[in-house]
Design a protein around this motif. Structure first.
Motif, PDB file in Angstrom:
ATOM      1  N   ALA A  56       0.711  -1.221  -0.009  1.00 12.15           N
ATOM      2  CA  ALA A  56       0.020  -0.170  -0.008  1.00 12.15           C
ATOM      3  C   ALA A  56       1.057   1.256  -0.089  1.00 12.15           C
ATOM      4  N   ALA A  57       1.877   1.155   0.844  1.00  8.85           N
ATOM      5  CA  ALA A  57       2.719   2.426   0.707  1.00  8.85           C
ATOM      6  C   ALA A  57       3.556   2.662  -0.577  1.00  8.85           C
ATOM      7  N   THR A  89       0.807   4.000  -2.953  1.00  9.99           N
ATOM      8  CA  THR A  89       0.658   5.460  -2.528  1.00  9.99           C
ATOM      9  C   THR A  89       1.807   6.170  -3.004  1.00  9.99           C
ATOM     10  N   LEU A 145      -4.755   0.858   1.146  1.00 10.17           N
ATOM     11  CA  LEU A 145      -4.831   1.667   2.592  1.00 10.17           C
ATOM     12  C   LEU A 145      -5.826   1.361   3.195  1.00 10.17           C
ATOM     13  N   THR A 146      -6.946   1.352   2.634  1.00 10.11           N
ATOM     14  CA  THR A 146      -8.414   1.114   3.378  1.00 10.11           C
ATOM     15  C   THR A 146      -8.284  -0.556   3.970  1.00 10.11           C
TER      16      THR A 146
END
Length: 734
Positions: A2-3, A6, A307-308
């Motif tokens: 996720a990072a 992003t 991220l969710t």
């Protein structure tokens, strides 16, 4: 993950924000290509173009890999659904990214399908647009050098001469933009094709084709000498236009007794083929904002979704079964998931069904011959809708212990046929294209050598011969895609957004097809990797790789099913293939920009389809190698007594009926003892016996058989005899 997603989304957003002003103020509203100044030669930017596209393809491969990981989280079954799936659907695969697993879920199918479609919908633009976000643009500017020549009389024959290296024209046609451009060059000393004084936009393809030349020669007669270079473009606007067209050869522009066509004409001289001197092209790497904005939006959606999922999953008990180790651990923690009496049945083989039939008076009557379908009931089966079928009824299903197993292609069944067809068609097509290019290049090289040996060739072709055969073949067939090392196939419609979309499709179509093939390769290697790890537990004691639980008895060595020694080479191979396919066939943008009239800047754009022969050949070789690897993978066959698994949840749950713990040393599969009728095999934390060939294995028949078997195997992996306490149903320890 996720990072990283992003971070990539932030990078794409920054690129879009930085170029947003250029997009809104671009002169050409029919193109979304923007960028900085074209102040570098095309050859100097070749390496940058190649490296940027290689980095883009590596990033795109990572994006798709991370997206596939979250897709598997969606399609995987939870521990609460395992028994229901086995009972209603007979079996399902674990560890694969197959959307059909969603249909086997007990609840939440619509939500899972919507999430899967969201990830797929945001992945398709990555396939379709990745190689088009940043691309090469060749810039042409109006000729900057203006020469003047005064002649006694303007000869039309001098203004319409054509040959291989130059194009001379007098631009007397009223529909040609060059009329005004030539008149501007004469009156102002500046060549420009900005909007005509009458407000009419004319066709100018021929004039634009001559822009790489750097010199415009203005020819005029003596009466026009007083008017040469005596005004500016701004002062000339809407002046000196003769709207009274009369005579056989009317003059559109005139001043005094000097008129265009009869007194003023222009000519342009073209360079020799591939000349790197006069008229050198300038290039830049342009950002195609339509592609960049779509990709930025897709990456933002992916990043928000990931991220969710991460935030909502914190401090929650994991229930998704991603590996076969998860299924084994779940079946030990919840004994109701275990499948009894099928310890030696191979994955996706036939299983006995527990059927409860409700008789129907129309069919179920005396004298009706029982149907051959319907296991264990011997009853009419014409009304199957009156059956209640339990595919996990724990019925006796003895199997003989043999080492011979089916290959992967036999387990895949009809899916293998589709995979082989796609691989073979793609490989044959690429091989045919490569052979055709090789033949054409061979003929061209032979013709080049023959013509260069002729003594009476003209000076222009002699200059081409002096540059050498490799230079000639590079110009005609290209090496790799890019600026100078790509050969043109043809051009798309000028100044058209539909042409820009078509350019994206051409540049990324081959990569999109390859992505499908790559997913099939990953699917096959995932099944093989699982089967290899599964079969190793028959020979060696080892800890299970598990994502549901942690502890000394488990491993969290790598994510999902592929080890690093398999995953990294496959990702490198995929990135290289995507990059080579992008170099094999792509589009190169040609931009004609005219800023000589500050009040009316003009820009025209056209995409040209280009290809590189070397890239086609290398990608064909790699594609043939991948096809061979896939064919070899289809023949994979693991021999041994341990039944085949290939991701089967049922095979995992059938092997855990006597597994009670997960020691630090790991577990092992083998013979667990003999019951009243059959022997039993499966996993155990204690020592196991060797499988007896040709014996029937099914399972333990009673609680006494299980207790006796455990007592017989009360020896730990270290060889030390252990005292085992077993509590029966009455609460007594023995």
């Amino acid at each position: 993950m996720a990072a990283v997603m992003t971070l990539l989304a932030v990078i794409m957003s920054i690129i879009c924000i930085v170029n947003l002003k250029s997009l809104t103020h671009r002169p050409n509203k029919n193109s979304t290509s923007v960028g900085g100044k074209a102040d570098k030669t095309c050859s100097s930017m070749e390496a940058s173009n190649v490296m940027i596209h290689l980095v883009i393809n590596v990033a795109a491969t990572m994006i798709l890999g991370m997206s596939n990981t979250y897709q598997q989280l969606i399609t995987s079954l939870s521990t609460k659904e395992l028994r229901w799936v086995l009972s209603k659907h007979e079996d399902s695969r674990v560890g694969t990214n197959s959307p059909f697993n969603i249909n086997a879920k007990r609840s939440g199918k619509l939500k899972a399908w919507l999430q899967w479609i969201l990830l797929i919908g945001t992945s398709l633009p990555v396939h379709f647009l990745a190689n088009s976000v940043i691309g090469p643009s060749v810039y042409h500017q109006p000729p900057s050098q203006i020469t003047f020549e005064e002649v006694p009389e303007l000869s039309y024959s001098d203004l319409y001469r054509y040959n291989n290296t130059s194009k001379r024209y007098g631009l007397l046609k009223t529909e040609a933009v060059g009329d005004r451009a030539c008149w501007l060059a004469f009156r102002t000393g500046t060549y420009s094709i900005s909007q005509s004084p009458t407000g009419t936009e004319y066709g100018f393809e021929d004039e634009l084709a001559a822009w790489p030349q750097s010199t415009v020669a203005v020819i005029y007669t003596k009466p026009c000498a007083p008017y040469r270079e005596t005004t500016t473009i701004k002062d000339l606007r809407d002046k000196e236009v003769n709207r009274d067209f009369s005579g056989e050869e009317p003059s559109l522009y005139s001043i005094g007794d000097c008129g265009f066509g009869k007194d003023v004409g222009c000519e342009m001289d073209g360079p020799v083929l591939g000349d790197e001197g006069v008229g050198k092209e300038m290039c830049r790497l342009s950002v195609r904002m339509s592609a960049a904005l779509i990709l930025a939006g897709c990456l933002i959606v992916k990043a928000v979704y990931m991220l969710t999922v991460v935030i909502r999953g914190r401090k929650k008990i994991k229930t998704k079964c991603l590996t076969f180790g998860d299924v084994i651990a779940a079946s030990v923690l919840d004994p109701s998931l275990q499948i009894k009496n099928e310890c030696m049945v191979n994955a996706f083989d036939g299983h006995r069904h527990l059927i409860q039939h409700t008789c129907h008076p129309k069919h179920c009557r005396a004298g009706v011959e029982p149907s051959t379908t319907g296991d264990s009931i011997g009853h009419c089966q014409k009304c199957r809708k009156f059956n209640e079928i339990d595919y996990a009824g724990d019925l006796l299903h003895p199997s003989i212990a043999i080492k011979y197993k089916k290959s992967l292609i036999a387990n895949l069944g009809g899916n293998a046929v589709g995979q082989m067809a796609i691989l073979m068609i793609t490989s044959v097509a690429m091989l045919g294209i490569s052979l055709m290019l090789a033949v054409l290049i061979g003929f061209s090289a032979s013709s080049f050598r023959r013509q260069c040996r002729e003594p009476d060739i003209d000076d222009d072709f002699r200059a081409v011969c002096d540059k050498g055969q490799s230079h000639f073949l590079k110009y005609k067939y290209g090496f790799f895609g890019g600026f100078d090392t790509a050969a043109a196939l043809g051009g798309l419609e000028m100044n058209s957004l539909s042409s820009e979309v078509a350019a994206f499709a051409i540049s990324n179509g081959a990569q999109l097809l390859y992505s499908i093939i790559y997913l099939l390769l990953v699917y096959n290697f995932t099944l093989i990797s699982m089967e290899h790890d599964w079969g190793r537990l028959e020979r060696d004691r080892d800890r299970l790789r598990c994502t549901l639980v942690e502890g000394d008895g488990f491993r969290q060595s790598y994510l999902l099913q592929l080890k690093k020694r398999l995953l990294y080479p496959m990702m490198i191979f995929s990135s290289l293939m995507h990059w080579l396919l992008g170099q094999s066939i792509s589009t190169k943008e040609t931009i004609w920009s005219d800023y000589n009239d500050p009040s009316n800047p003009v820009e025209f754009s056209q995409y040209n389809v280009v290809y590189g022969a070397y890239a086609v050949w290398v990608s064909t070789i790699l594609m043939l190698a991948q096809t061979g690897i896939c064919w070899y993978a289809f023949t994979y066959c693991r021999e041994g007594f341990m039944p085949q698994m290939y991701g089967s949840i049922r095979a995992c749950c059938a092997a855990t009926t006597q597994l009670t713990s997960f020691p630090r040393a790991g577990i092992k599969w083998g013979d667990l003892g003999e019951g009243e009728k059959f022997r039993h095999a499966g996993f155990s934390s204690d020592e196991v016996k060797d499988i007896k060939p040709a014996e029937l294995y099914c399972g333990m028949d009673s609680e006494k058989d299980v207790l006796d078997s455990i007592r017989d195997r009360g020896i730990g992996p270290d060889g030390v005899k252990k005292r085992i306490y077993i509590r029966d149903s009455g609460g007594n320890d023995s």
